[in-house]
Design a protein around this motif. Sequence first.
Motif, PDB file in Angstrom:
ATOM      1  N   TYR A 299     -24.216  23.423  59.605  1.00  0.00           N
ATOM      2  CA  TYR A 299     -25.126  22.554  58.893  1.00  0.00           C
ATOM      3  C   TYR A 299     -26.199  23.406  58.213  1.00  0.00           C
ATOM      4  CZ  TYR A 299     -23.066  19.306  62.274  1.00  0.00           C
ATOM      5  OH  TYR A 299     -22.197  18.587  63.052  1.00  0.00           O
ATOM      6  N   LYS A 300     -27.106  22.731  57.520  1.00  0.00           N
ATOM      7  CA  LYS A 300     -28.147  23.468  56.806  1.00  0.00           C
ATOM      8  C   LYS A 300     -29.075  24.192  57.775  1.00  0.00           C
ATOM      9  CE  LYS A 300     -31.828  22.919  53.387  1.00  0.00           C
ATOM     10  NZ  LYS A 300     -32.570  21.973  52.491  1.00  0.00           N
ATOM     11  N   GLU A 301     -29.505  23.500  58.823  1.00  0.00           N
ATOM     12  CA  GLU A 301     -30.454  24.085  59.769  1.00  0.00           C
ATOM     13  C   GLU A 301     -29.867  24.267  61.159  1.00  0.00           C
ATOM     14  OE1 GLU A 301     -33.965  21.743  59.785  1.00  0.00           O
ATOM     15  OE2 GLU A 301     -34.547  22.274  57.729  1.00  0.00           O
ATOM     16  N   TYR A 302     -28.647  23.810  61.380  1.00  0.00           N
ATOM     17  CA  TYR A 302     -28.032  23.882  62.702  1.00  0.00           C
ATOM     18  C   TYR A 302     -26.599  24.374  62.570  1.00  0.00           C
ATOM     19  CZ  TYR A 302     -31.926  20.764  63.882  1.00  0.00           C
ATOM     20  OH  TYR A 302     -33.167  20.232  64.050  1.00  0.00           O
ATOM     21  N   TRP A 303     -26.017  24.737  63.699  1.00  0.00           N
ATOM     22  CA  TRP A 303     -24.583  25.002  63.777  1.00  0.00           C
ATOM     23  C   TRP A 303     -24.093  24.585  65.159  1.00  0.00           C
ATOM     24  CZ3 TRP A 303     -22.200  29.257  66.622  1.00  0.00           C
ATOM     25  CH2 TRP A 303     -23.106  30.041  67.342  1.00  0.00           C
ATOM     26  N   ARG A 304     -22.795  24.345  65.258  1.00  0.00           N
ATOM     27  CA  ARG A 304     -22.234  23.753  66.473  1.00  0.00           C
ATOM     28  C   ARG A 304     -21.045  24.573  66.967  1.00  0.00           C
ATOM     29  NH1 ARG A 304     -21.516  17.784  68.092  1.00  0.00           N
ATOM     30  NH2 ARG A 304     -22.897  17.399  66.343  1.00  0.00           N
ATOM     31  N   ALA A 305     -21.015  24.792  68.293  1.00  0.00           N
ATOM     32  CA  ALA A 305     -19.888  25.488  68.927  1.00  0.00           C
ATOM     33  C   ALA A 305     -19.286  24.590  70.003  1.00  0.00           C
ATOM     34  CB  ALA A 305     -20.354  26.803  69.543  1.00  0.00           C
ATOM     35  N   LYS A 306     -17.987  24.677  70.145  1.00  0.00           N
ATOM     36  CA  LYS A 306     -17.273  23.913  71.171  1.00  0.00           C
ATOM     37  C   LYS A 306     -16.788  24.861  72.255  1.00  0.00           C
ATOM     38  CE  LYS A 306     -13.499  20.611  71.860  1.00  0.00           C
ATOM     39  NZ  LYS A 306     -12.440  19.803  71.209  1.00  0.00           N
ATOM     40  N   ILE A 307     -16.996  24.478  73.504  1.00  0.00           N
ATOM     41  CA  ILE A 307     -16.587  25.287  74.652  1.00  0.00           C
ATOM     42  C   ILE A 307     -15.557  24.492  75.450  1.00  0.00           C
ATOM     43  CG2 ILE A 307     -17.348  26.466  76.740  1.00  0.00           C
ATOM     44  CD1 ILE A 307     -20.161  26.548  75.509  1.00  0.00           C
ATOM     45  N   ALA A 308     -14.425  25.100  75.711  1.00  0.00           N
ATOM     46  CA  ALA A 308     -13.376  24.464  76.512  1.00  0.00           C
ATOM     47  C   ALA A 308     -12.958  25.407  77.639  1.00  0.00           C
ATOM     48  CB  ALA A 308     -12.165  24.105  75.648  1.00  0.00           C
ATOM     49  N   ILE A 309     -12.921  24.881  78.860  1.00  0.00           N
ATOM     50  CA  ILE A 309     -12.508  25.659  80.032  1.00  0.00           C
ATOM     51  C   ILE A 309     -11.207  25.072  80.537  1.00  0.00           C
ATOM     52  CG2 ILE A 309     -13.219  26.556  82.275  1.00  0.00           C
ATOM     53  CD1 ILE A 309     -16.077  25.717  81.574  1.00  0.00           C
TER      54      ILE A 309
END
Length: 446
Positions: A299-309
């Motif tokens: 995003y413009k001011e954010y970013w997202r990560a996905k974690i899978a175990i």
Amino acid sequence: MAPRCSVLLLALAAAFSVAVAYDPLDPNGNITIKWDIMSWTPDGYVAVVTINNFQMYRQIMEPGWTVGWTWAKKEVIWSMVGAQATEQGDCSKFKGNIPHCCKRTPAVVDLLPGVPYNQQIANCCRGGVIAAYGQDPAAAVAAFQVSVGQAGTTNRTVKVPKNFTLLGPGPGYTCGPAKVVPSTVFLSPDRRRKTQALMTWNVTCTYSQHLASKYPPCCVSFSSFYNDTIVPCPKCACGCEHKTCVHADSKRLSVTGKHEHAHAAAARGHGRRDREAPLLQCTTHMCPVRVHWHVKLNYKEYWRAKIAITNFNYHMNYTQWTLVAQHPNLDNITEVFSFDYKPVVSYGSINDTALFYGLKFFNDRLMEAGPYGNVQSEVLMRKDANTFTFKQGWAFPRKVYFNGDECRMPPPDVYPYLPNSAPAAAAASLGSAVVAGVVFLVLLMA
């Protein structure tokens, strides 16, 4: 010259032994075993033994802890509350009252939940399970009471035990000598009166992953939205030799009913399978656990990560699991979905490490391999304009720990890269192709 070399070697050995048990993300983590003598008896004393887990993200899972020691003299254990010795030993010389344990090197384990109340004390009877201090401080403690005979009956005549050992539940812990410390002070329930133990000694135990296992128990894989490449765990990341495995569609699983009964068995709290030898799903990495980090959105001011175990062990359920990740942007987490989160601040103002764990009664139990053998969440982070970038694998974690053990990471040269920052070989190939195209057009025009 020879004496100098010997001194140097001893110094190096001592430094190495300390370094092996040192965790840079939890430098003060340890398990402290405290003995408080509460009263004297005609031939010994009654003590309350407390096991405090001061490790931020390393817990003790089923089948639980085992504490051992060597008596300094000819002591015996007359009785215990909240725990039991695994063997009674040779008590043939006693007539009438038979001790609970006569072994010179007793091994003590916790009692299981549900024992009668007259066999319990506070913080006992959890099957040996102790939570990580950073996850649940109230559950990061265990205790039992022991009545010791044929021992000293004063502070001067009591001899502290030696050669302490701790299994949690497997190897990896090294315990130092018992040290007499100032007596523990206790507050009354109304907090208006103080009492103290008659005598107290502490034993400090530290964990070394190198002593626990030759190979790591987990590995890490990567992917991103800006590159189709999925970077898998390194081949044989957790060792391939002397390991048995089965394929996910194996008849062996259908015969034993693993897939059909996994969820029901875990709901009943079965711990028996946790004591069995690992039965892994056949993979190229041969790790019991894989952690996958996916850079999902920008995003413009954010970013997202996905974690899978994902659990690849058909014989293990991970109760109260923990996951630790180190990344420079974890100091600015906006929201964590589906997991609980706490920062791990070990060095003052440096806040680049996060502790993740499951929500209670929702996903705090990582089920055995199969359709339920995974948990996942997403982390939303606010960008720092001075440091944020997707270049050179910056968006991927520097270190990952599962249940306190460091996981094997992929080599940096295979991390997913931005399409406009291709490796040198690919750029060279592209440049050659452009030059060849220009030459071809010139020839056509000529």
